[in-house]
Design a protein around this motif. Structure first.
Motif, PDB file in Angstrom:
ATOM      1  N   SER A   1       0.835  -1.211   0.000  1.00 25.93           N
ATOM      2  CA  SER A   1       0.000   0.000   0.000  1.00 25.93           C
ATOM      3  C   SER A   1       0.866   1.255   0.000  1.00 25.93           C
ATOM      4  CB  SER A   1      -0.922  -0.012   1.220  1.00 25.93           C
ATOM      5  OG  SER A   1      -1.795  -1.119   1.177  1.00 25.93           O
ATOM      6  N   ALA A   2       1.925   1.224   0.824  1.00 26.66           N
ATOM      7  CA  ALA A   2       2.826   2.382   0.864  1.00 26.66           C
ATOM      8  C   ALA A   2       3.501   2.595  -0.482  1.00 26.66           C
ATOM      9  CB  ALA A   2       3.868   2.180   1.961  1.00 26.66           C
ATOM     10  N   LEU A   3       3.928   1.488  -1.118  1.00 30.29           N
ATOM     11  CA  LEU A   3       4.582   1.610  -2.415  1.00 30.29           C
ATOM     12  C   LEU A   3       3.599   2.110  -3.474  1.00 30.29           C
ATOM     13  CD1 LEU A   3       7.051   1.205  -4.166  1.00 30.29           C
ATOM     14  CD2 LEU A   3       6.428  -1.202  -4.421  1.00 30.29           C
ATOM     15  N   SER A   4       2.369   1.667  -3.440  1.00 29.33           N
ATOM     16  CA  SER A   4       1.357   2.125  -4.400  1.00 29.33           C
ATOM     17  C   SER A   4       1.096   3.614  -4.249  1.00 29.33           C
ATOM     18  CB  SER A   4       0.058   1.346  -4.208  1.00 29.33           C
ATOM     19  OG  SER A   4       0.255  -0.029  -4.468  1.00 29.33           O
ATOM     20  N   ARG A   5       1.051   4.094  -2.998  1.00 29.20           N
ATOM     21  CA  ARG A   5       0.854   5.529  -2.760  1.00 29.20           C
ATOM     22  C   ARG A   5       2.022   6.333  -3.323  1.00 29.20           C
ATOM     23  NH1 ARG A   5      -1.069   3.742   2.300  1.00 29.20           N
ATOM     24  NH2 ARG A   5       0.968   4.198   3.253  1.00 29.20           N
ATOM     25  N   VAL A   6       3.227   5.811  -3.135  1.00 29.04           N
ATOM     26  CA  VAL A   6       4.407   6.493  -3.661  1.00 29.04           C
ATOM     27  C   VAL A   6       4.347   6.581  -5.177  1.00 29.04           C
ATOM     28  CG1 VAL A   6       6.905   6.251  -4.001  1.00 29.04           C
ATOM     29  CG2 VAL A   6       5.923   5.954  -1.721  1.00 29.04           C
ATOM     30  N   LEU A   7       4.006   5.482  -5.819  1.00 33.81           N
ATOM     31  CA  LEU A   7       3.940   5.468  -7.279  1.00 33.81           C
ATOM     32  C   LEU A   7       2.838   6.391  -7.789  1.00 33.81           C
ATOM     33  CD1 LEU A   7       4.462   1.666  -7.993  1.00 33.81           C
ATOM     34  CD2 LEU A   7       6.140   3.503  -8.018  1.00 33.81           C
ATOM     35  N   HIS A   8       1.763   6.490  -7.050  1.00 28.75           N
ATOM     36  CA  HIS A   8       0.681   7.391  -7.443  1.00 28.75           C
ATOM     37  C   HIS A   8       1.128   8.850  -7.328  1.00 28.75           C
ATOM     38  CE1 HIS A   8      -3.353   8.899  -8.066  1.00 28.75           C
ATOM     39  NE2 HIS A   8      -3.243   9.617  -6.961  1.00 28.75           N
ATOM     40  N   GLN A   9       1.900   9.160  -6.271  1.00 30.02           N
ATOM     41  CA  GLN A   9       2.363  10.536  -6.080  1.00 30.02           C
ATOM     42  C   GLN A   9       3.431  10.909  -7.106  1.00 30.02           C
ATOM     43  OE1 GLN A   9       3.682  10.469  -2.045  1.00 30.02           O
ATOM     44  NE2 GLN A   9       1.628  10.309  -1.191  1.00 30.02           N
ATOM     45  N   GLN A  10       4.189   9.888  -7.577  1.00 33.75           N
ATOM     46  CA  GLN A  10       5.255  10.159  -8.538  1.00 33.75           C
ATOM     47  C   GLN A  10       4.637  10.325  -9.919  1.00 33.75           C
ATOM     48  OE1 GLN A  10       8.430  10.589  -7.667  1.00 33.75           O
ATOM     49  NE2 GLN A  10       9.090  11.016  -9.743  1.00 33.75           N
ATOM     50  N   ALA A  11       4.026  11.480 -10.159  1.00 31.02           N
ATOM     51  CA  ALA A  11       3.273  11.697 -11.389  1.00 31.02           C
ATOM     52  C   ALA A  11       4.162  11.682 -12.627  1.00 31.02           C
ATOM     53  CB  ALA A  11       2.539  13.039 -11.301  1.00 31.02           C
ATOM     54  N   MET A  12       5.452  11.958 -12.448  1.00 27.86           N
ATOM     55  CA  MET A  12       6.334  12.050 -13.594  1.00 27.86           C
ATOM     56  C   MET A  12       7.007  10.719 -13.909  1.00 27.86           C
ATOM     57  SD  MET A  12       5.744  15.104 -14.293  1.00 27.86           S
ATOM     58  CE  MET A  12       6.908  15.354 -15.615  1.00 27.86           C
ATOM     59  N   GLU A  13       6.496   9.630 -13.368  1.00 28.06           N
ATOM     60  CA  GLU A  13       7.146   8.329 -13.569  1.00 28.06           C
ATOM     61  C   GLU A  13       6.899   7.799 -14.971  1.00 28.06           C
ATOM     62  OE1 GLU A  13       7.698   4.062 -11.473  1.00 28.06           O
ATOM     63  OE2 GLU A  13       7.293   5.884 -10.398  1.00 28.06           O
ATOM     64  N   SER A  14       7.889   7.058 -15.474  1.00 33.82           N
ATOM     65  CA  SER A  14       7.764   6.443 -16.786  1.00 33.82           C
ATOM     66  C   SER A  14       8.340   5.044 -16.742  1.00 33.82           C
ATOM     67  CB  SER A  14       8.520   7.260 -17.845  1.00 33.82           C
ATOM     68  OG  SER A  14       8.640   6.534 -19.035  1.00 33.82           O
ATOM     69  N   ALA A  15       7.637   4.119 -17.339  1.00 38.82           N
ATOM     70  CA  ALA A  15       8.141   2.747 -17.382  1.00 38.82           C
ATOM     71  C   ALA A  15       9.063   2.527 -18.571  1.00 38.82           C
ATOM     72  CB  ALA A  15       6.975   1.772 -17.439  1.00 38.82           C
ATOM     73  N   SER A  16       8.939   3.377 -19.605  1.00 38.59           N
ATOM     74  CA  SER A  16       9.730   3.163 -20.812  1.00 38.59           C
ATOM     75  C   SER A  16      11.079   3.851 -20.758  1.00 38.59           C
ATOM     76  CB  SER A  16       8.952   3.654 -22.042  1.00 38.59           C
ATOM     77  OG  SER A  16       8.617   5.023 -21.893  1.00 38.59           O
ATOM     78  N   ASP A  17      11.173   5.017 -20.106  1.00 35.63           N
ATOM     79  CA  ASP A  17      12.428   5.750 -20.014  1.00 35.63           C
ATOM     80  C   ASP A  17      13.073   5.503 -18.660  1.00 35.63           C
ATOM     81  OD1 ASP A  17      12.751   7.045 -22.467  1.00 35.63           O
ATOM     82  OD2 ASP A  17      11.229   8.530 -21.940  1.00 35.63           O
ATOM     83  N   ARG A  18      14.240   4.887 -18.659  1.00 37.07           N
ATOM     84  CA  ARG A  18      14.934   4.612 -17.406  1.00 37.07           C
ATOM     85  C   ARG A  18      15.796   5.801 -16.987  1.00 37.07           C
ATOM     86  NH1 ARG A  18      11.630   1.418 -16.346  1.00 37.07           N
ATOM     87  NH2 ARG A  18      11.772  -0.830 -16.526  1.00 37.07           N
ATOM     88  N   ASP A  19      16.766   6.186 -17.850  1.00 32.14           N
ATOM     89  CA  ASP A  19      17.697   7.275 -17.542  1.00 32.14           C
ATOM     90  C   ASP A  19      17.642   8.309 -18.665  1.00 32.14           C
ATOM     91  OD1 ASP A  19      18.447   5.881 -15.301  1.00 32.14           O
ATOM     92  OD2 ASP A  19      20.185   4.951 -16.250  1.00 32.14           O
ATOM     93  N   VAL A  20      17.177   9.494 -18.327  1.00 34.05           N
ATOM     94  CA  VAL A  20      17.048  10.574 -19.302  1.00 34.05           C
ATOM     95  C   VAL A  20      17.424  11.883 -18.617  1.00 34.05           C
ATOM     96  CG1 VAL A  20      15.483  11.830 -20.839  1.00 34.05           C
ATOM     97  CG2 VAL A  20      15.160   9.384 -20.483  1.00 34.05           C
ATOM     98  N   ASP A  21      18.091  12.782 -19.358  1.00 36.28           N
ATOM     99  CA  ASP A  21      18.315  14.152 -18.895  1.00 36.28           C
ATOM    100  C   ASP A  21      17.491  15.090 -19.768  1.00 36.28           C
ATOM    101  OD1 ASP A  21      19.957  13.425 -16.881  1.00 36.28           O
ATOM    102  OD2 ASP A  21      21.813  14.206 -17.750  1.00 36.28           O
ATOM    103  N   ILE A  22      16.826  16.042 -19.119  1.00 32.68           N
ATOM    104  CA  ILE A  22      15.995  17.006 -19.832  1.00 32.68           C
ATOM    105  C   ILE A  22      16.644  18.375 -19.681  1.00 32.68           C
ATOM    106  CG2 ILE A  22      13.703  18.020 -20.037  1.00 32.68           C
ATOM    107  CD1 ILE A  22      14.018  14.873 -18.048  1.00 32.68           C
ATOM    108  N   LEU A  23      16.880  19.060 -20.806  1.00 32.76           N
ATOM    109  CA  LEU A  23      17.594  20.332 -20.801  1.00 32.76           C
ATOM    110  C   LEU A  23      16.750  21.407 -21.475  1.00 32.76           C
ATOM    111  CD1 LEU A  23      20.418  18.259 -21.980  1.00 32.76           C
ATOM    112  CD2 LEU A  23      21.045  19.909 -20.241  1.00 32.76           C
ATOM    113  N   ALA A  24      16.478  22.469 -20.715  1.00 36.11           N
ATOM    114  CA  ALA A  24      15.717  23.592 -21.259  1.00 36.11           C
ATOM    115  C   ALA A  24      16.520  24.872 -21.050  1.00 36.11           C
ATOM    116  CB  ALA A  24      14.360  23.707 -20.569  1.00 36.11           C
ATOM    117  N   VAL A  25      16.574  25.721 -22.066  1.00 33.79           N
ATOM    118  CA  VAL A  25      17.348  26.959 -21.993  1.00 33.79           C
ATOM    119  C   VAL A  25      16.417  28.143 -22.155  1.00 33.79           C
ATOM    120  CG1 VAL A  25      17.858  26.924 -24.465  1.00 33.79           C
ATOM    121  CG2 VAL A  25      19.319  28.230 -22.924  1.00 33.79           C
TER     122      VAL A  25
END
Length: 689
Positions: A258-282
């Motif tokens: 239950s605790a893990l499910s709550r964490v995953l629900h709160q992690q709105a930016m989670e992705s199952a397809s992208d493991r390691d990505v850097d996002i760069l905005a200027v």
């Protein structure tokens, strides 16, 4: 029809330099320009060195930033490389190490924090057989530094807050310990974390090593982004306990799920397809730029960090003046602001990822050159690609990074605007010229000592609307009566401005000697005025304002020094404490006879004066304490003595109980230590006295 610029219009350069330019090969490489003082002006790369470098010296760049730079070039160095990718990597390596004045420059800060789980690489699989309990139960910890193969590291994280937030999350779900090994081995009852269900209590055998090891393995899989596998395994364990009628254990695992499910629900930016990505905005605005770097590791968005480059205007105007080489920018035909965004982003990517591991995917707010990505791929040993127009969750990541870049840049501009307002307010209050406040220079002095011991004077510099840490100076004060602050102030001002005053007099003398005489044997007043306004060609210039921390006494001493040196008394301003020494009641005291000025407790000018005064006090205090500590421990440290390495130092400290004991020992006593010869004992004895 416009005539070609004549030779007279071009900056004068030595024949040797022009001959070197003519002899350059048409090959890829990197070039460096230097001024007369040996400072690096600019570092650039080229697919064709001869063509690129020649364009600096064949065109007329008068009135531009590039013209200003070219006029200062007296020496050039070049390095030929095999490919454009190799040139790009070398260029940015040199930019980071040489700090050239006209390149876009990002501060080198890759000291990212990690989340560490101790000993999991080798120990937890066989934890039940280990004799040391602390090794059988790995701990989570915040870590920054060199990695150790015995441990597992997850990250990097953009901030310490992000690491600590992840540790709290793992405590809630997997209940791993975070205590130090010394605390763990000496516990006799569970701590508060066990009471609030953030730890399973391995320190007092409330969980066996096998169950704890499963929790460690699950936590590691979660950090790698394998969240569904973790949930599936927990469900299997829960059902197994239920089948064996072990309902308490099944309930514990249910709560964990239950605790893990709550964490995953709160992690709105989670992705199952992208493991390691850097996002760069200027984002570029008002002559300033911000690159916001957001990190996704193990499919979890870990937060972001803003970076602010220096020299954006200079570098981009130089690039614009020369034009772009083929392949240098995918938006060569775009509007100038768009090209600035791309140049800043490419500079960040090249400098930030140089010599370090990077994810295989970069999501960028602007398209970057193929040559840059090829260079990163060559460095990384695996393909690195950039996504410019992402979709779905990547679009959400990029939108958030762009918004954060705008917020960070707006905050920076607001802070700088506030500081500029303070500078203008002080200039108006003191009647200083306000036509070029960017060059207004203020130097502030303070004296610090403890009952006359280890007297030091500090000089801090405020220029370009900010404190210039690299120009701070400390002065050891000798030959005065201990505790005589006036004598200390006299000494530091003489040492600081004596050489400048001498250079000013020499400059004025040369100007007067070269001036044509008038019929009345008096020099031309215009020449005299020019000579009086001359400044020394090298070294620190006279500031526009000299602040001294003190009232009439300190100001009087400063006035005597300036009169002796022939300097302008109007530069001196003392910061006198107000009634009851309360902050905000300070008054300004002038050396040229002007009446005191009270600026008001909410005055922007007083805020700036207080900021500079407090920085001078802080700088003096830290220097005095360091000097005092050095004096009290024997003057010279053991590690500074030639011939005393780590082993000999350890033996000396062990024998005599510390540096003071070593300093008090005789030569004969020192020579009794293993490895210390009579000659070295004598050297140690003299060095510590």
């Amino acid at each position: 029809m416009t005539d070609a610029p004549s030779d007279a219009d071009k900056p004068a350069h030595s024949q040797a330099l022009l001959a070197q330019v003519t002899a350059l090969p048409p090959l890829p490489g990197v070039y460096r320009y230097f001024d007369a003082q040996g400072q690096v002006l600019y570092v650039g790369k080229a697919r064709n060195l001869k063509k690129r470098v020649s364009s600096y010296f064949q065109k007329n760049h008068d009135g531009t930033r590039i013209g200003h730079m070219v006029s200062r070039i007296v020496r050039m160095e070049t390095t030929v490389v095999r490919s454009e990718a190799e040139a790009l990597l070398l260029e940015n390596n040199l930019i980071k190490t040489l700090n050239p004045k006209f390149n876009i420059l990002f501060r080198d800060d890759k000291s990212y924090p990690y989340l560490k789980i101790t000993g999991t690489r080798e120990t937890y699989r066989t934890a039940g057989a280990l004799p040391v309990p602390s090794l059988a139960f790995p701990r989570m910890a915040y870590y920054r530094g060199v990695v150790d193969r015995r441990h597992s590291y997850y990250g990097p994280y953009p901030s310490a807050w992000a690491v600590k937030e992840s540790i709290t999350l793992l405590q809630k779900v997997f209940r791993l310990r975070t205590c130090e090994d010394t605390v763990f081995t000496n516990r006799t009852r569970p701590c508060l974390l066990y009471q609030i269900k953030r730890c399973s209590g391995p320190c007092v055998d409330l969980v066996d090593s096998e169950d704890y090891g499963r929790d460690v393995a699950a936590a590691e899989r979660f950090l790698r982004g394998e969240t569904q596998q973790v949930l599936d395994e927990l469900e299997m364990r829960m059902m197994a306990h239920a089948d064996r009628l072990e309902f308490e254990q099944a309930a514990e695992i249910r709560n964990q799920m239950s605790a893990l499910s709550r964490v995953l629900h709160q992690q709105a930016m989670e992705s199952a397809s992208d493991r390691d990505v850097d996002i760069l905005a200027v984002r570029v605005l008002g002559g300033k730029a911000c690159v916001n770097l957001a990190m996704v590791r193990g499919g979890r968005h870990l937060g972001d960090r803003p970076y602010f480059p220096a020299h954006v205007d200079d570098a981009t105007q130089i690039d614009e003046g020369l034009g772009t080489e083929g392949g240098a920018s995918p938006v060569a035909g775009a509007d100038p602001l768009e090209r600035v965004h791309v140049r800043v982003l490419e500079a960040f990517i090249a400098q930030h990822y140089l010599g370090t591991a990077l994810p295989h995917t970069l999501v960028t707010s602007h398209a970057v050159s193929k040559a840059l990505m090829e260079a990163l791929t060559e460095q990384n040993g695996a393909r690195v690609h950039a996504v410019h127009q992402p979709r779905e969750h990547r679009r959400a990541w990029l939108d958030m990074a762009q918004k954060n870049a705008e917020i960070a840049l707006a905050r920076l501009l607001a802070e700088e605007g506030s500081q500029q307002a303070r500078t203008r307010a002080l200039a108006e209050a003191l009647g200083l010229p306000d036509d070029n406040l960017d060059e207004l220079r203020i130097e502030c002095f303070d004296i610090s000592h403890t009952a006359g011991e280890s007297t030091q004077a500090s000089c801090v510099v405020f220029e370009a609307h900010k404190m210039q840490n690299s120009q701070y100076r400390r002065y050891n004060i000798d030959g005065i009566t201990p505790g005589d602050d006036y004598a200390a102030m006299r000494q530091v001002l003489l040492r600081r401005y004596g050489r400048i005053a001498e250079a000013l007099r020499a400059e004025q003398g040369e100007a007067l000697a070269e001036a044509p005489e008038r019929s009345d044997d008096a020099p031309d007043p215009a020449v005299v005025a020019a000579a009086e306004s001359a400044e020394p060609p090298k070294g620190p210039r006279m500031p526009d304002l000299v602040l001294v921390d003190g009232g009439k006494g300190q100001v009087s001493m400063a006035r005597e020094v300036f009169q002796q040196l022939g300097l302008d008394l109007a530069l001196i301003v003392g910061v006198e404490k107000g009634e009851g020494r309360k902050v905000g009641l300070e008054e300004l005291v002038f050396a040229d006879g002007r009446p005191k000025v009270y600026l008001g407790h909410d005055s922007a000018a007083l805020m700036l004066v207080a900021q500079i005064r407090d920085e001078a006090h802080r700088f003096a205090i830290t220097g005095m304490r360091a000097q005092r500590a050095k004096v009290r421990t024997g003057g010279s440290k053991l590690e500074d003595i030639p011939g005393v390495g780590p082993k000999k130092r350890a033996r000396l400290l062990q024998r005599f109980g510390g540096v003071r004991g070593v300093a008090a020992a005789s030569v004969e006593d020192l020579a009794t230590v293993d490895g210390i010869s009579a000659e070295l004992a004598d050297a140690i004895y003299r060095a510590l006295r």
